[in-house]
Design a protein around this motif. Structure first.
Motif, PDB file in Angstrom:
ATOM      1  N   LEU A  76      -6.120  10.610   9.417  1.00 47.77           N
ATOM      2  CA  LEU A  76      -5.210   9.391   9.920  1.00 47.77           C
ATOM      3  C   LEU A  76      -4.258   9.583   8.721  1.00 47.77           C
ATOM      4  N   ALA A  77      -5.444   8.689   7.636  1.00 45.53           N
ATOM      5  CA  ALA A  77      -4.516   8.219   5.756  1.00 45.53           C
ATOM      6  C   ALA A  77      -3.419   9.662   5.537  1.00 45.53           C
ATOM      7  N   SER A  78      -4.112  10.873   5.508  1.00 50.18           N
ATOM      8  CA  SER A  78      -3.303  11.788   4.707  1.00 50.18           C
ATOM      9  C   SER A  78      -2.327  11.930   5.485  1.00 50.18           C
ATOM     10  N   GLY A  79      -2.514  12.357   6.947  1.00 48.73           N
ATOM     11  CA  GLY A  79      -1.143  13.164   7.878  1.00 48.73           C
ATOM     12  C   GLY A  79       0.001  11.583   7.809  1.00 48.73           C
ATOM     13  N   VAL A  80      -0.728  10.657   8.346  1.00 48.11           N
ATOM     14  CA  VAL A  80       0.760   9.755   7.646  1.00 48.11           C
ATOM     15  C   VAL A  80       0.959   9.222   6.365  1.00 48.11           C
ATOM     16  N   ALA A  81       0.586   9.823   5.040  1.00 42.30           N
ATOM     17  CA  ALA A  81       1.188   9.840   3.727  1.00 42.30           C
ATOM     18  C   ALA A  81       1.876  11.368   3.466  1.00 42.30           C
ATOM     19  N   ARG A  82       1.397  12.259   4.588  1.00 37.45           N
ATOM     20  CA  ARG A  82       2.590  13.350   4.263  1.00 37.45           C
ATOM     21  C   ARG A  82       3.782  13.074   4.716  1.00 37.45           C
ATOM     22  N   ASP A  83       3.824  11.985   6.842  1.00 35.09           N
ATOM     23  CA  ASP A  83       4.904  12.110   7.095  1.00 35.09           C
ATOM     24  C   ASP A  83       6.230  11.163   6.237  1.00 35.09           C
ATOM     25  N   LEU A  84       5.408  10.222   5.732  1.00 38.86           N
ATOM     26  CA  LEU A  84       6.245   9.208   5.178  1.00 38.86           C
ATOM     27  C   LEU A  84       6.647  10.028   3.587  1.00 38.86           C
ATOM     28  N   GLY A 114       0.679   3.638  -9.968  1.00 38.26           N
ATOM     29  CA  GLY A 114       1.800   4.284 -10.104  1.00 38.26           C
ATOM     30  C   GLY A 114       3.018   5.203  -9.396  1.00 38.26           C
ATOM     31  N   ALA A 115       2.244   4.903  -7.746  1.00 39.92           N
ATOM     32  CA  ALA A 115       2.719   4.758  -5.918  1.00 39.92           C
ATOM     33  C   ALA A 115       3.818   3.965  -5.803  1.00 39.92           C
ATOM     34  N   ARG A 116       4.844   4.840  -4.979  1.00 46.18           N
ATOM     35  CA  ARG A 116       5.838   3.700  -4.486  1.00 46.18           C
ATOM     36  C   ARG A 116       5.000   2.928  -3.246  1.00 46.18           C
ATOM     37  N   TYR A 117       4.516   3.831  -3.091  1.00 51.25           N
ATOM     38  CA  TYR A 117       4.244   3.115  -1.226  1.00 51.25           C
ATOM     39  C   TYR A 117       2.285   3.916  -0.953  1.00 51.25           C
ATOM     40  N   VAL A 118       2.158   3.003  -0.721  1.00 54.92           N
ATOM     41  CA  VAL A 118       0.289   3.344  -0.295  1.00 54.92           C
ATOM     42  C   VAL A 118       0.089   3.009   1.561  1.00 54.92           C
ATOM     43  N   VAL A 119      -0.081   3.924   1.501  1.00 51.96           N
ATOM     44  CA  VAL A 119      -0.459   4.237   3.628  1.00 51.96           C
ATOM     45  C   VAL A 119      -2.447   4.028   3.158  1.00 51.96           C
ATOM     46  N   ALA A 120      -2.978   3.308   4.209  1.00 48.52           N
ATOM     47  CA  ALA A 120      -3.840   2.845   4.118  1.00 48.52           C
ATOM     48  C   ALA A 120      -4.610   3.411   5.631  1.00 48.52           C
ATOM     49  N   VAL A 121      -5.691   4.100   5.697  1.00 52.47           N
ATOM     50  CA  VAL A 121      -5.854   4.157   7.031  1.00 52.47           C
ATOM     51  C   VAL A 121      -7.340   3.574   7.867  1.00 52.47           C
ATOM     52  N   GLY A 141     -14.616   6.071  22.947  1.00 52.79           N
ATOM     53  CA  GLY A 141     -13.675   5.104  21.709  1.00 52.79           C
ATOM     54  C   GLY A 141     -13.998   5.622  20.646  1.00 52.79           C
ATOM     55  N   TYR A 142     -12.401   5.322  20.445  1.00 51.12           N
ATOM     56  CA  TYR A 142     -12.217   5.266  18.712  1.00 51.12           C
ATOM     57  C   TYR A 142     -10.352   4.031  19.093  1.00 51.12           C
ATOM     58  N   SER A 143     -10.729   3.562  17.906  1.00 50.74           N
ATOM     59  CA  SER A 143      -9.551   2.774  17.440  1.00 50.74           C
ATOM     60  C   SER A 143      -9.050   2.040  15.356  1.00 50.74           C
ATOM     61  N   ALA A 144      -8.125   2.073  15.577  1.00 54.99           N
ATOM     62  CA  ALA A 144      -8.287   2.453  13.935  1.00 54.99           C
ATOM     63  C   ALA A 144      -6.824   1.560  13.823  1.00 54.99           C
ATOM     64  N   LYS A 145      -6.278   1.337  12.315  1.00 57.58           N
ATOM     65  CA  LYS A 145      -5.585   0.245  12.346  1.00 57.58           C
ATOM     66  C   LYS A 145      -4.959   1.190  10.425  1.00 57.58           C
ATOM     67  N   LEU A 146      -2.761   0.939  11.155  1.00 60.85           N
ATOM     68  CA  LEU A 146      -2.993   1.296   9.623  1.00 60.85           C
ATOM     69  C   LEU A 146      -1.779   0.336   8.991  1.00 60.85           C
ATOM     70  N   VAL A 147      -2.151   0.473   7.334  1.00 67.31           N
ATOM     71  CA  VAL A 147      -1.162  -0.532   6.599  1.00 67.31           C
ATOM     72  C   VAL A 147      -0.187   0.093   5.548  1.00 67.31           C
ATOM     73  N   VAL A 148       1.003  -0.304   5.634  1.00 64.56           N
ATOM     74  CA  VAL A 148       1.620   0.945   4.588  1.00 64.56           C
ATOM     75  C   VAL A 148       2.174  -0.633   3.220  1.00 64.56           C
ATOM     76  N   VAL A 149       1.441  -0.562   2.437  1.00 61.92           N
ATOM     77  CA  VAL A 149       1.602  -1.273   0.772  1.00 61.92           C
ATOM     78  C   VAL A 149       3.574  -1.080   0.512  1.00 61.92           C
ATOM     79  N   ASP A 150       4.361  -1.526   0.353  1.00 60.03           N
ATOM     80  CA  ASP A 150       4.947  -1.633  -1.073  1.00 60.03           C
ATOM     81  C   ASP A 150       4.898  -1.639  -2.214  1.00 60.03           C
ATOM     82  N   VAL A 151       4.256  -0.849  -3.331  1.00 57.46           N
ATOM     83  CA  VAL A 151       3.170  -1.542  -4.792  1.00 57.46           C
ATOM     84  C   VAL A 151       5.209  -1.898  -5.655  1.00 57.46           C
ATOM     85  N   GLN A 152       6.411  -2.244  -5.546  1.00 62.55           N
ATOM     86  CA  GLN A 152       7.119  -2.199  -6.546  1.00 62.55           C
ATOM     87  C   GLN A 152       7.420  -4.225  -5.718  1.00 62.55           C
ATOM     88  N   ALA A 153       7.156  -4.197  -4.569  1.00 68.86           N
ATOM     89  CA  ALA A 153       6.915  -5.995  -4.301  1.00 68.86           C
ATOM     90  C   ALA A 153       5.555  -6.176  -3.778  1.00 68.86           C
TER      91      ALA A 153
END
Length: 365
Positions: A76-84, A114-121, A141-153
């Motif tokens: 999930l983390a790699s898939g969301v990061a590739r989409d972004l 050195g990244a612009r955004y960080v995607v963590a799942v 059952g399965y559940s997950a949480k997504l967080v996108v962080v702006d590295v500059q801010a």
């Protein structure tokens, strides 16, 4: 000459912006997954309590490690990061970063400086458990949480959660889940990954507003033509003269206006003359009132002696006769007076009336 210089400067600026967008990096990572919960009737009903929970978590941990079931959060983390990265025209990081699973902005930004955004799942829960009263029917059952962080801010710009589970009508047994290297369990985790990846992709649409600016700059091999020159506004001499505003009326003209005629007052007809013969004659004076004779009531000595009265009433002859008011001595009990005993209390049993309703002596109507 100046036109060609402006076109060249615009081309250089756009080229530098394209380079900046292309060098952006999107980092991604996932934290440690929690223990898989293997909930069975024997562990929950027979053991129970804290010991039963420890046994279920340890059994699920051994099940995942023995059969090699992958944590869906990694995909999930790699898939969301590739989409972004595709949305921004950026570059995806080659290796995932290490996260602690706490979803904090500063540790995630420090892990990828050195990244612009960080995607963590991170996976928050995954398990299979039996249905009540259906001991051999399980749900996954399965559940997950997504967080996108702006590295500059240095702050979190997006949070989202996802949950997935099998239906009760499937009727999966535990033996079917764990046989053949837990192949069926791996298929269910793949379905959960597909479901959550589609939901997290829809969540990225909320970032299109602040993140759409770099997408408008596309790579171009030919310079963009300068915009057409803007014609100057017409001079004031060519503008039509304003229409004259009529002056207000002079005070002399207002004073010369004729005044409205006065409204005539209504005239009332004169009163008709009153003849002396029409007046009523004088009434004779009223006669003086005569006092009516007063008659004194006569009371015999026998009446006074019998009643003990000492008062004599005087009434007019027209008034009706009233009983004589007399004073009596203090009452004394008669010699033959005997106090009567209170009547005995009559007690009756409850019964029913003619209509069949229950009744008793003290019942209210």
């Amino acid at each position: 000459m100046s036109r060609f210089l402006s076109i060249g400067l615009a081309s250089v600026t756009l080229a530098s912006a394209n380079i900046a967008v292309a060098q952006e990096t999107i980092a991604y990572g996932s934290g440690p997954a929690p223990s898989y919960l293997d909930m069975t009737p024997a562990k929950a009903g027979l053991i129970g309590g804290m010991l039963g929970a420890v046994v279920m978590l340890e059994s699920g941990k051994n099940l995942i490690r023995k059969n090699g079931v992958a944590d869906p959060a990694v995909a999930l983390a790699s898939g969301v990061a590739r989409d972004l990265a595709d949305r921004r025209g950026a570059v995806l990081s080659e290796q995932p970063i290490a996260t602690d699973g706490r979803f904090k902005a500063k540790p995630l930004a420090a892990a990828a400086p050195g990244a612009r955004y960080v995607v963590a799942v991170n996976t928050t829960a995954w398990s299979h458990m039996y249905r009540p009263l259906h001991w051999n029917s399980y749900v996954v059952g399965y559940s997950a949480k997504l967080v996108v962080v702006d590295v500059q801010a240095g702050k979190v710009v997006l949070e989202d959660g996802c949950g997935w589970g099998t239906g009760k009508a499937e009727g999966i047994s535990r033996d079917d889940l764990v046989k053949d290297g837990a192949a069926l369990l791996k298929d269910k985790m793949a379905l959960a990954t597909t479901h959550c990846l589609a939901q997290f992709s829809r969540a990225l649409d909320r970032l299109d507003g602040p993140m759409a600016a770099p997408q408008t700059i596309a790579r171009r091999d030919t310079p963009i033509a300068a915009p057409p020159p803007v014609e100057p506004p017409p001079a004031e001499a060519h503008l039509p003269p304003p229409e004259p505003i009529p002056p207000p009326p002079a005070p002399a003209m207002v004073a010369a206006l004729p005044e409205p005629p006065p409204r005539p007052e209504p005239r009332l007809p004169p009163p008709a003359p009153v003849l002396a013969g029409a007046l009523p004659e004088r009434l004779p004076p009223p006669e003086p009132a005569r006092a009516s004779p007063v008659r004194q009531a006569q009371i015999s000595h026998a009446d006074v002696a019998a009643t003990g009265a000492t008062e004599m009433a005087i009434r007019p002859p027209s008034a009706p006769s009233l009983p004589v008011y007399a004073s009596y001595p203090e009452p004394t009990p008669l010699p033959d007076f005997r106090p009567q005993a209170p009547p005995p209390i009559r007690r009756h049993a409850a019964g029913r009336d003619a209509s069949g309703y229950l009744t008793w002596p003290s019942k209210r109507p």
